[in-house]
Design a protein around this motif. Sequence first.
Motif, PDB file in Angstrom:
ATOM      1  N   LEU A  78      -6.331  -8.211   4.209  1.00 41.32           N
ATOM      2  CA  LEU A  78      -6.886  -7.087   3.448  1.00 41.32           C
ATOM      3  C   LEU A  78      -8.215  -6.624   4.042  1.00 41.32           C
ATOM      4  CD1 LEU A  78      -6.011  -8.316  -0.148  1.00 41.32           C
ATOM      5  CD2 LEU A  78      -4.777  -6.684   1.285  1.00 41.32           C
ATOM      6  N   GLU A  79      -9.047  -7.582   4.437  1.00 43.72           N
ATOM      7  CA  GLU A  79     -10.327  -7.233   5.052  1.00 43.72           C
ATOM      8  C   GLU A  79     -10.114  -6.551   6.407  1.00 43.72           C
ATOM      9  OE1 GLU A  79     -14.425  -6.839   5.786  1.00 43.72           O
ATOM     10  OE2 GLU A  79     -13.262  -7.075   3.960  1.00 43.72           O
ATOM     11  N   ALA A  80      -9.165  -7.070   7.202  1.00 45.45           N
ATOM     12  CA  ALA A  80      -8.880  -6.474   8.512  1.00 45.45           C
ATOM     13  C   ALA A  80      -8.372  -5.045   8.357  1.00 45.45           C
ATOM     14  CB  ALA A  80      -7.861  -7.322   9.264  1.00 45.45           C
ATOM     15  N   GLN A  81      -7.500  -4.819   7.384  1.00 51.50           N
ATOM     16  CA  GLN A  81      -6.978  -3.470   7.175  1.00 51.50           C
ATOM     17  C   GLN A  81      -8.073  -2.528   6.672  1.00 51.50           C
ATOM     18  OE1 GLN A  81      -3.674  -4.782   4.727  1.00 51.50           O
ATOM     19  NE2 GLN A  81      -2.233  -4.101   6.304  1.00 51.50           N
TER      20      GLN A  81
ATOM     21  N   TRP B 245      -0.910 -17.990   9.518  1.00 47.07           N
ATOM     22  CA  TRP B 245      -0.777 -19.330   8.946  1.00 47.07           C
ATOM     23  C   TRP B 245      -1.939 -19.660   8.014  1.00 47.07           C
ATOM     24  CZ3 TRP B 245       1.164 -22.914  13.456  1.00 47.07           C
ATOM     25  CH2 TRP B 245       2.532 -22.706  13.629  1.00 47.07           C
ATOM     26  N   ARG B 246      -2.999 -18.909   8.105  1.00 48.97           N
ATOM     27  CA  ARG B 246      -4.151 -19.127   7.223  1.00 48.97           C
ATOM     28  C   ARG B 246      -4.216 -18.096   6.100  1.00 48.97           C
ATOM     29  NH1 ARG B 246      -9.538 -20.724  10.411  1.00 48.97           N
ATOM     30  NH2 ARG B 246      -9.099 -22.943  10.366  1.00 48.97           N
ATOM     31  N   ASP B 247      -3.519 -16.993   6.267  1.00 49.98           N
ATOM     32  CA  ASP B 247      -3.620 -15.899   5.315  1.00 49.98           C
ATOM     33  C   ASP B 247      -2.237 -15.483   4.829  1.00 49.98           C
ATOM     34  OD1 ASP B 247      -4.918 -13.874   3.836  1.00 49.98           O
ATOM     35  OD2 ASP B 247      -4.453 -12.420   5.406  1.00 49.98           O
ATOM     36  N   PRO B 248      -1.867 -15.860   3.606  1.00 46.93           N
ATOM     37  CA  PRO B 248      -0.547 -15.496   3.078  1.00 46.93           C
ATOM     38  C   PRO B 248      -0.330 -13.981   3.011  1.00 46.93           C
ATOM     39  CG  PRO B 248      -1.571 -17.171   1.690  1.00 46.93           C
ATOM     40  CD  PRO B 248      -2.603 -16.726   2.681  1.00 46.93           C
ATOM     41  N   ALA B 249      -1.377 -13.219   2.754  1.00 42.58           N
ATOM     42  CA  ALA B 249      -1.232 -11.756   2.718  1.00 42.58           C
ATOM     43  C   ALA B 249      -0.887 -11.223   4.105  1.00 42.58           C
ATOM     44  CB  ALA B 249      -2.512 -11.111   2.196  1.00 42.58           C
ATOM     45  N   GLY B 250      -1.451 -11.827   5.134  1.00 41.42           N
ATOM     46  CA  GLY B 250      -1.129 -11.433   6.504  1.00 41.42           C
ATOM     47  C   GLY B 250       0.312 -11.750   6.849  1.00 41.42           C
ATOM     48  N   ALA B 251       0.768 -12.926   6.417  1.00 42.00           N
ATOM     49  CA  ALA B 251       2.162 -13.308   6.653  1.00 42.00           C
ATOM     50  C   ALA B 251       3.100 -12.339   5.946  1.00 42.00           C
ATOM     51  CB  ALA B 251       2.406 -14.739   6.188  1.00 42.00           C
ATOM     52  N   GLU B 252       2.721 -11.892   4.773  1.00 44.50           N
ATOM     53  CA  GLU B 252       3.550 -10.935   4.023  1.00 44.50           C
ATOM     54  C   GLU B 252       3.618  -9.589   4.733  1.00 44.50           C
ATOM     55  OE1 GLU B 252       6.209  -9.524   1.608  1.00 44.50           O
ATOM     56  OE2 GLU B 252       5.528 -11.605   1.528  1.00 44.50           O
ATOM     57  N   VAL B 253       2.517  -9.136   5.303  1.00 43.43           N
ATOM     58  CA  VAL B 253       2.510  -7.877   6.056  1.00 43.43           C
ATOM     59  C   VAL B 253       3.461  -7.973   7.247  1.00 43.43           C
ATOM     60  CG1 VAL B 253       1.093  -6.370   7.518  1.00 43.43           C
ATOM     61  CG2 VAL B 253       0.187  -7.199   5.344  1.00 43.43           C
ATOM     62  N   VAL B 254       3.405  -9.109   7.944  1.00 42.79           N
ATOM     63  CA  VAL B 254       4.266  -9.307   9.110  1.00 42.79           C
ATOM     64  C   VAL B 254       5.735  -9.371   8.696  1.00 42.79           C
ATOM     65  CG1 VAL B 254       4.843 -10.927  10.964  1.00 42.79           C
ATOM     66  CG2 VAL B 254       2.456 -10.385  10.484  1.00 42.79           C
ATOM     67  N   ARG B 255       6.049 -10.083   7.610  1.00 42.06           N
ATOM     68  CA  ARG B 255       7.442 -10.158   7.142  1.00 42.06           C
ATOM     69  C   ARG B 255       7.949  -8.777   6.723  1.00 42.06           C
ATOM     70  NH1 ARG B 255       5.664 -15.159   4.936  1.00 42.06           N
ATOM     71  NH2 ARG B 255       5.231 -14.173   2.945  1.00 42.06           N
ATOM     72  N   ALA B 256       7.098  -7.991   6.088  1.00 41.35           N
ATOM     73  CA  ALA B 256       7.507  -6.647   5.667  1.00 41.35           C
ATOM     74  C   ALA B 256       7.793  -5.753   6.877  1.00 41.35           C
ATOM     75  CB  ALA B 256       6.421  -6.020   4.794  1.00 41.35           C
ATOM     76  N   ALA B 257       7.068  -5.964   7.950  1.00 36.08           N
ATOM     77  CA  ALA B 257       7.255  -5.143   9.151  1.00 36.08           C
ATOM     78  C   ALA B 257       8.413  -5.610  10.018  1.00 36.08           C
ATOM     79  CB  ALA B 257       5.972  -5.150   9.984  1.00 36.08           C
ATOM     80  N   ASN B 258       8.876  -6.842   9.818  1.00 38.94           N
ATOM     81  CA  ASN B 258       9.877  -7.438  10.708  1.00 38.94           C
ATOM     82  C   ASN B 258      11.116  -7.952   9.979  1.00 38.94           C
ATOM     83  OD1 ASN B 258       8.422  -7.345  13.339  1.00 38.94           O
ATOM     84  ND2 ASN B 258       6.929  -8.530  12.173  1.00 38.94           N
ATOM     85  N   ASP B 259      11.551  -7.237   8.974  1.00 35.09           N
ATOM     86  CA  ASP B 259      12.776  -7.583   8.242  1.00 35.09           C
ATOM     87  C   ASP B 259      12.782  -9.016   7.734  1.00 35.09           C
ATOM     88  OD1 ASP B 259      13.867  -5.015   8.664  1.00 35.09           O
ATOM     89  OD2 ASP B 259      14.555  -5.617  10.667  1.00 35.09           O
ATOM     90  N   GLY B 260      11.631  -9.484   7.240  1.00 38.04           N
ATOM     91  CA  GLY B 260      11.542 -10.820   6.663  1.00 38.04           C
ATOM     92  C   GLY B 260      11.175 -11.908   7.655  1.00 38.04           C
ATOM     93  N   ASN B 261      11.075 -11.590   8.926  1.00 34.46           N
ATOM     94  CA  ASN B 261      10.708 -12.582   9.943  1.00 34.46           C
ATOM     95  C   ASN B 261       9.208 -12.549  10.200  1.00 34.46           C
ATOM     96  OD1 ASN B 261      13.437 -13.385  10.534  1.00 34.46           O
ATOM     97  ND2 ASN B 261      13.657 -11.404  11.555  1.00 34.46           N
ATOM     98  N   GLU B 262       8.660 -13.688  10.593  1.00 33.29           N
ATOM     99  CA  GLU B 262       7.234 -13.769  10.930  1.00 33.29           C
ATOM    100  C   GLU B 262       7.066 -13.659  12.443  1.00 33.29           C
ATOM    101  OE1 GLU B 262       5.505 -17.222   9.092  1.00 33.29           O
ATOM    102  OE2 GLU B 262       5.590 -16.300   7.112  1.00 33.29           O
ATOM    103  N   THR B 263       7.478 -12.522  12.990  1.00 31.63           N
ATOM    104  CA  THR B 263       7.404 -12.282  14.424  1.00 31.63           C
ATOM    105  C   THR B 263       5.997 -11.815  14.783  1.00 31.63           C
ATOM    106  OG1 THR B 263       9.716 -11.597  14.372  1.00 31.63           O
ATOM    107  CG2 THR B 263       8.461 -11.062  16.351  1.00 31.63           C
ATOM    108  N   VAL B 264       5.361 -12.579  15.656  1.00 25.21           N
ATOM    109  CA  VAL B 264       4.012 -12.249  16.099  1.00 25.21           C
ATOM    110  C   VAL B 264       3.970 -12.236  17.617  1.00 25.21           C
ATOM    111  CG1 VAL B 264       2.765 -13.086  14.077  1.00 25.21           C
ATOM    112  CG2 VAL B 264       3.376 -14.709  15.849  1.00 25.21           C
TER     113      VAL B 264
END
Length: 146
Positions: A57-60, A100-119
Amino acid sequence: MMRAWFLPLLLVLAGSLAATGSALRGSPGLGVVLLLLCVLLGGVHSPLAFPRSVGALEAQRRSAVDGRPVVFWRAGCSYCLRLRMRLGRDSRQVHWVDIWRDPAGAEVVRAANDGNETVPTVLVAGRPHVNPAPEWVRAQITSAPR
């Protein structure tokens, strides 16, 4: 938080065991080289190799103000490491989010990648880009308004 350090600690432990084995077999020089190599690899794959992470959230919020990209990453990801190394000093110009430290960040990534945590997933102007070329990310940094 601990899983970010799992691979680096495993590398240091393996290097220690290999160094001890080499020293016991009469090759302490080889042991030192193996230990240094494993410690170096552990450091490169640790969170220490990346600029300080902030929350999603802070990064965005910061990105909305300064126009700089947001990079979602995780420790141990070779593609994230490639991006970080290829950006060099420019890596300090983006906002890094450790999923791995920020659940909100993981959620953003999953939303962008069809549920996958692709980084790495890079957010530019609210649009996600999965594993972009480092040159493209650098171009986004230089085109960001100052």
